[in-house]
Structure formats: structure tokens, C-alpha cells
Design a protein around this motif. Structure first.
Motif, short mmCIF file in Angstrom:
data_model
loop_
_atom_site.label_atom_id
_atom_site.label_comp_id
_atom_site.label_asym_id
_atom_site.label_seq_id
_atom_site.Cartn_x
_atom_site.Cartn_y
_atom_site.Cartn_z
N ARG A 1 1.43 -21.42 16.84
CA ARG A 1 0.28 -20.23 17.24
C ARG A 1 -1.11 -20.23 16.60
NH1 ARG A 1 2.61 -19.02 21.70
NH2 ARG A 1 4.31 -18.02 21.92
N LEU B 1 -3.28 -22.98 18.00
CA LEU B 1 -3.85 -22.67 19.39
C LEU B 1 -4.91 -21.76 19.15
CD1 LEU B 1 -0.60 -21.56 21.60
CD2 LEU B 1 -2.33 -23.62 21.88
N LEU C 1 -1.62 -23.67 32.89
CA LEU C 1 -1.24 -23.37 31.55
C LEU C 1 -0.86 -24.60 30.97
CD1 LEU C 1 0.29 -19.63 32.01
CD2 LEU C 1 -1.84 -20.40 31.11
N THR C 2 -1.36 -24.95 29.74
CA THR C 2 -0.89 -25.98 28.89
C THR C 2 0.67 -25.91 28.42
OG1 THR C 2 -3.09 -26.49 27.98
CG2 THR C 2 -1.41 -27.05 26.73
N GLY C 3 1.40 -26.68 28.47
CA GLY C 3 2.66 -26.65 28.21
C GLY C 3 3.69 -25.67 29.03
N LEU D 1 -4.05 -14.29 26.96
CA LEU D 1 -3.63 -15.66 26.26
C LEU D 1 -5.09 -16.43 25.58
CD1 LEU D 1 -2.07 -17.34 29.65
CD2 LEU D 1 -0.83 -16.18 27.67
N SER E 1 -7.47 -21.55 24.97
CA SER E 1 -7.08 -22.93 24.50
C SER E 1 -5.82 -23.39 25.39
CB SER E 1 -6.85 -23.14 22.89
OG SER E 1 -5.89 -22.18 22.21
N LEU E 2 -5.35 -22.28 25.88
CA LEU E 2 -4.10 -22.67 26.81
C LEU E 2 -4.45 -22.77 28.21
CD1 LEU E 2 -1.29 -20.08 25.82
CD2 LEU E 2 -1.29 -22.53 25.51
N ARG F 1 -6.32 -24.73 31.49
CA ARG F 1 -6.85 -25.96 31.76
C ARG F 1 -7.31 -25.78 33.39
NH1 ARG F 1 -7.18 -26.78 27.54
NH2 ARG F 1 -5.84 -27.70 25.96
#
Length: 109
Positions: free
Chosen positions: A42, A45, A65-67, A97, A100-101, A103
Motif C-alpha cells: 500500500r 502504491l 484497474l491495475t491488478g 483509489l 497509481s492504480l 490505467r
């Protein structure tokens, strides 16, 4: 102790901090310390959020969303380094959020 906050760090300092946090997370994972692993991930991130150009996050747009393959997030507004909005197809209320999450939709799958 005179530590800099993320918004005071240069890009190089942020990248070094992220690398250090990822390494600490990796070590915690190897030791099976799940909660410590989650904390370092975390933090990484959040540090990464300071590398994102906020002008690239547009309210009203949809992002991957990344991941989370197949999950999408519609940004309603930005506050600090967080995007507030809703996950597509979710009945959950508004959530925040780290930027960084997010894209762009145009990126590969």
C-alpha cells in the motif's frame, strides 16, 4: 528523524523509495507476514501515485484497474492523489483509489 514526505521527494527519490518498499514487501511475503506485506504494498502504491501526472486522469473517464483484470473504474473527481468514483458493474458506493492504480482504457489488455 527528518524524513521527507512523498510530495517533497524528487522523482528519483520516489523511485528509490518504491524499490525499497517493494523489497520490504517481498521479504515480508517470504517470511509469511501477510499484514506487513500488505502495508508495504500500500505504501508503494501511494508513493507511485506521486509519479502520476494528474492531468492524465480525467473526471468522467473510465480506467482499467491495475491488478484487477476485467475491472473498470469511472472517475468522478480527484482529491489529492486519490480518484473518487465507482467500479463498473458494482453496487458499492463511491470509493477512493490511489491514482497509481488507474490505467488508460487504450492500453493493452
Amino acid at each position: 528523524m527528518n524524513e521527507l514526505t512523498y510530495n517533497q521527494m524528487s522523482e528519483a527519490e520516489l523511485r528509490q523509495e518504491i524499490a525499497n518498499l517493494r523489497e520490504q514487501a517481498r521479504k515480508a511475503e517470504q517470511l509469511g507476514i501477510v499484514n506487513e506485506y500488505a502495508v508495504y504494498e500500500r505504501k508503494a502504491l501511494m508513493a507511485e501515485a506521486y509519479l502520476v501526472d494528474l492531468s492524465t486522469i480525467v473526471p468522467g473517464e473510465m480506467y482499467r484497474l491495475t491488478g484487477a483484470p476485467g475491472e473498470f473504474f469511472q472517475v468522478d473527481r480527484l482529491k489529492g492523489r486519490f480518484a473518487w468514483g465507482h467500479r463498473l458493474g458494482s453496487d458499492r458506493f463511491e470509493e477512493a483509489l490511489p491514482v497509481s492504480l488507474l490505467r488508460p482504457m487504450k492500453e493493452g489488455k
